[in-house]
Enzyme design. Structure first.
Site, short mmCIF file in Angstrom:
data_model
loop_
_atom_site.label_atom_id
_atom_site.label_comp_id
_atom_site.label_asym_id
_atom_site.label_seq_id
_atom_site.Cartn_x
_atom_site.Cartn_y
_atom_site.Cartn_z
N GLU A 1 1.04 -1.15 0.02
CA GLU A 1 -0.07 -0.11 0.15
C GLU A 1 0.97 1.34 0.12
OE1 GLU A 1 -1.90 0.17 3.82
OE2 GLU A 1 -3.41 1.60 3.11
N LYS B 1 -9.47 2.01 -1.99
CA LYS B 1 -9.41 1.43 -0.71
C LYS B 1 -10.81 1.70 -0.12
CE LYS B 1 -7.10 0.97 3.64
NZ LYS B 1 -5.73 1.25 4.41
N CYS C 1 -5.12 -3.47 2.67
CA CYS C 1 -4.98 -3.38 4.15
C CYS C 1 -6.14 -3.42 4.99
CB CYS C 1 -4.02 -2.11 4.55
SG CYS C 1 -3.16 -2.26 5.99
C1 ACM Z 1 -3.91 -0.01 7.41
O1 ACM Z 1 -4.91 0.01 6.63
N1 ACM Z 1 -2.80 0.81 6.63
C2 ACM Z 1 -3.71 -0.38 8.61
#
Ligand code: ACM
Length: 269
Positions: A38, A110, A145
């Site tokens: 990420e 995301k 993530c």
């Molecule tokens: C995250 O979503 N970077 C912990």
């Protein structure tokens, strides 16, 4: 199909250097799919839009993304890289999925934002989706993530036909290591997690990214595991077609046995 997970150490707010490093790494890796963490181009801990904005890239416009696309085509490899995306005045925590044929390439934004990401990013609006690598006959689902905390994310991707779920990450917890194998088992899919290493501080707060990237098979067994705190590349061979029969005895099939009419609830309860 050979997959490579890059456990890298992005330098905070030095996107030029990070992009150069990413390109060199891609050139040195022989694999069908290469996954970076990420926000691998920018670093993670931004709480101020003005500081992040110069590092944000625009899909179909930024030369850095065109270079990733060219490398994907040249190497005939799928490449997944987390980056801050800018569309107009809005920024997303995104991952580019670069496929050898440019028309197949897509950007995932995301869905579930973590902690202070809310201060700089909008919640993603791409929804969960898969891409299909026709040469390797592999359907790849993508999440980022903190999406791991929501079993619905992996389930949605699996129901869309994912053979493999990839998760570019900046994880700061060990709990996810218990959850990823479960997502693999309950959906009968491979799961590959590319986590970064290093520490970033902002004011008196610091985040330690653990590394420990891993690739799991659909029985939740680790096919490859990176260390805590070192830059590393891990590899595994996967057989995408082997995920598609969801039955595990002569009676049961984990998808056909679902009784979705009972998976409802009244939000007020
Ligand atoms: C995250 O979503 N970077 C912990």
């Amino acid at each position: 199909m050979k997959i490579a997970i890059v456990q890298s150490f992005p330098i905070y707010a030095d996107s030029q250097r990070n992009v150069t490093t990413i390109c060199k790494m891609i050139e040195s890796i022989q694999a069908d799919l290469i996954v970076f963490p990420e926000l691998a181009t920018s670093g993670y801990f931004f709480t101020d839009k003005n500081s992040l904005s110069p590092h944000a890239l625009t899909w179909n416009e930024s030369p850095e993304l065109s270079t990733f696309q060219e490398l994907s085509t040249q190497k005939d490899a799928d490449i997944i890289i987390g980056f801050p995306e800018k569309e107009g005045n809005v920024m997303y925590n995104a991952a580019g999925i670069f496929m050898p044929n440019k028309h197949d390439s897509k950007v995932y934004r995301k869905t579930h934002l973590f902690y202070k990401e809310h201060e700089v990013f909008e919640e993603g609006n791409s929804g969960f989706f898969c891409v299909h690598d026709s040469k390797r006959d592999c359907t790849i689902g993508i999440m980022i993530c903190y999406d791991w905390r929501f079993p619905e994310a992996a389930r949605t991707l699996a129901l869309q036909g994912a053979d493999l779920i990839v998760c570019p990450s900046n994880l700061v917890t060990t709990l996810s290591g218990k959850v990823f194998p479960a997502r693999a088992i309950e959906n009968k899919v491979y799961v590959a997690v590319a986590n970064r290493i290093g520490e970033e501080s902002l004011g008196d707060e610091s985040l330690l990214f653990r590394g420990e990237s891993a690739i799991y098979d659909y029985a939740g067994e680790r096919l490859a595991q990176a260390s805590f705190g070192n830059e590393e590349i891990i590899y595994a061979e996967i057989d995408p077609k082997s995920t598609r029969n969801k039955s595990f005895n002569s009676v049961n099939d984990i998808f056909k046995d679902r009784r979705s009419s009972f998976y409802r609830w009244n939000e007020k309860c």
